[in-house]
Design an enzyme around this catalytic site. Structure first.
Site, PDB file in Angstrom:
ATOM      1  CD  GLU A  84      -2.935   0.721   2.171  1.00  0.00           C
ATOM      2  OE1 GLU A  84      -3.674   1.674   2.672  1.00  0.00           O
ATOM      3  OE2 GLU A  84      -3.195  -0.246   2.837  1.00  0.00           O
ATOM      4  CG  ASP A 295       6.118 -14.355  13.516  1.00  0.00           C
ATOM      5  OD1 ASP A 295       5.302 -13.904  12.894  1.00  0.00           O
ATOM      6  OD2 ASP A 295       6.093 -15.331  14.116  1.00  0.00           O
ATOM      7  CG  HIS A 392      -6.272   5.963   1.547  1.00  0.00           C
ATOM      8  ND1 HIS A 392      -5.219   5.109   1.941  1.00  0.00           N
ATOM      9  CD2 HIS A 392      -7.200   5.341   0.613  1.00  0.00           C
ATOM     10  CE1 HIS A 392      -5.564   3.936   1.589  1.00  0.00           C
ATOM     11  NE2 HIS A 392      -6.810   3.861   1.254  1.00  0.00           N
TER      12      HIS A 392
END
Length: 443
Positions: A84, A295, A392
């Site tokens: 993104e 992780d 965005h």
């Protein structure tokens, strides 16, 4: 779909062809596409294949950076792996904003990690509790060979505790262990120690004359580290006189600070907002955790559990305005490593750590939490000023255009058009239809 036995024993190409027979309209074309993502170096591809099971190809993710992140007086170029684009852009803007206001500050509060031996025992807690110091000595002694190298690096087993859990399940107890694993994440080390503790526990109780026959049976349910590490904690903050925040989108510094703090208070008290608020934090944290071969699932699970530590889910960040000073901060636990595992094997993970100056695990905790705070600042800043969609959606414009298979000329027209118009999927579709209609008429 056909049932197959022994799939894992097939060669890579046999696995691929079996999968393609199940769903692909054009198996040969799809096979060629998948193979196009294989690494050109066969040895490197073999390494990637061995990271997981039943590997068919590689799944690419963008590898980007935030330049000039000022943390504890040091300028860093921080790698991020995320699909993104607006996340990297937003964190970069926050880094630039705070660079002239003293940058980000961070400190590690503690580094304790937790593991548990879960067992069932029909004896009396007080009886075992009274001799637990003796048992603890045996547990540590018989695990010494496993902890030798870690102790040389300054880590190892910090403490062992007997926990009575009979209020949860009949005859249920734990040995709760805390560890310092230095620069490794430490999962394998912790689990190996726990399994040795279980063997020692069983043998010690069986051989101890103070227990009668009815008390000699110990059932080990499981031995496993916990990904909830509330005492492996890092704090990051920014602060500034309110006047130094400057005018933001036509809003006075005082109004911006008030609205920003109010937005954080809402996230602290409303679970619907808190969930999205914290997701934004992990947009930043996950991206650097992935880039360094750590992780992200463990880090996220721990962070969300910590957000609910008081019995309700709340914001991981906080904000205050006191004596004219705006302060925004995060306290977040995370267990990361900079040695071992993928950090030592994945070539880009190694390059990411090189880019960061080969940090210790504690410094990587600070960097990751800083990116999370930067991302959260950028998100709340947008929400309380222009709104989230303005920036965005413009960052997503190219992705939307690609869904319409826009060519270079059409992309150029669309980018210019949306400099002054609101981006939405429908708006892009209408523009593309208009562009192509006009071109058709012109021809």
């Amino acid at each position: 779909m056909e049932i197959i036995s022994g799939f894992s024993k097939l060669s890579k190409e046999e696995k691929m062809r079996w999968v393609l027979r199940q769903f692909a309209d054009n198996p040969a074309q799809t096979e060629a596409e998948w193979k196009s993502f294989w690494h050109q170096d066969p040895d490197m591809q073999k390494l990637f294949d061995e990271f997981s099971e039943n590997t068919l190809t590689n799944f690419y993710m963008p590898f980007g950076v935030i330049p000039n992140l000022l943390l504890n007086g040091e300028l860093l170029c921080v790698p991020m792996v995320i699909e993104e684009s607006s996340v990297v852009a937003a964190a970069g803007k926050a880094a630039k904003y705070w660079q002239s206001r003293g940058g980000f500050k961070a400190q590690v509060i503690d580094v304790k990690k937790v593991g548990q031996v879960h067992f069932l025992w029909k004896g009396e807690y007080n009886k075992l509790y009274c001799v637990f110091d003796e048992l603890k000595e045996a547990l540590l002694d018989q695990a010494a060979a496993l902890t030798q190298n870690m102790r040389k690096r300054g880590g190892g087993i910090l403490d062992l505790e007997l926990v009575d859990m009979r209020h949860v399940l009949p005859d249920y107890y734990q040995i709760k262990a805390t560890f310092d694993t230095c620069d490794s994440m430490g999962a394998n080390f912790i689990n190996s120690c726990l399994e040795q503790f279980a063997k020692t526990l069983q043998n010690w109780i069986t051989a101890n004359a103070m227990f009668d026959d009815s008390e000699r049976d110990v059932t080990i349910v499981m031995c496993i580290l916990s990904n909830y590490t509330p005492d492996c904690l890092v704090r990051v903050w920014v602060e500034s006189p309110i006047e130094a925040l400057t005018e933001i989108e036509g809003m006075s510094p005082q109004t911006f600070a008030f609205k920003f703090k109010t937005a954080v208070e809402i996230a602290k008290n409303d679970v619907f907002r808190a969930t999205t608020h914290n997701k934004g934090i992990f947009n930043g944290i996950d991206a650097i955790i992935l880039a360094t071969g750590n992780d992200f699932r463990a880090v996220e699970a721990c962070g969300h559990a910590y957000a609910a530590r008081h019995g309700r889910y709340t914001s991981l960040t906080d904000c205050s305005i006191e004596n004219g000073i705006f302060k925004f901060w995060i306290d977040i636990p995370m267990a990361v490593g900079t040695v071992g595992g993928l950090t030592a094997l994945h070539p880009l993970a190694k390059k990411s750590l090189d880019m960061l100056g080969n940090p210790s695990a504690q410094k990587l905790m600070q960097i990751a939490a800083t990116v999370g705070l930067a991302q959260n600042f950028a998100a709340v800043k947008s929400l309380t000023t222009t709104g989230i969609q303005k920036g965005h959606m413009k960052m997503h414009l190219l992705n939307i255009l690609r869904t319409f298979e826009a060519n270079d000329e059409e992309i150029k027209v669309a980018v210019e058009h949306f400099k002054t118009n609101v981006v939405s999927f429908n708006a892009v579709r209408e523009l593309m239809e208009q562009i192509r209609q006009d071109k058709y008429i012109a021809e």
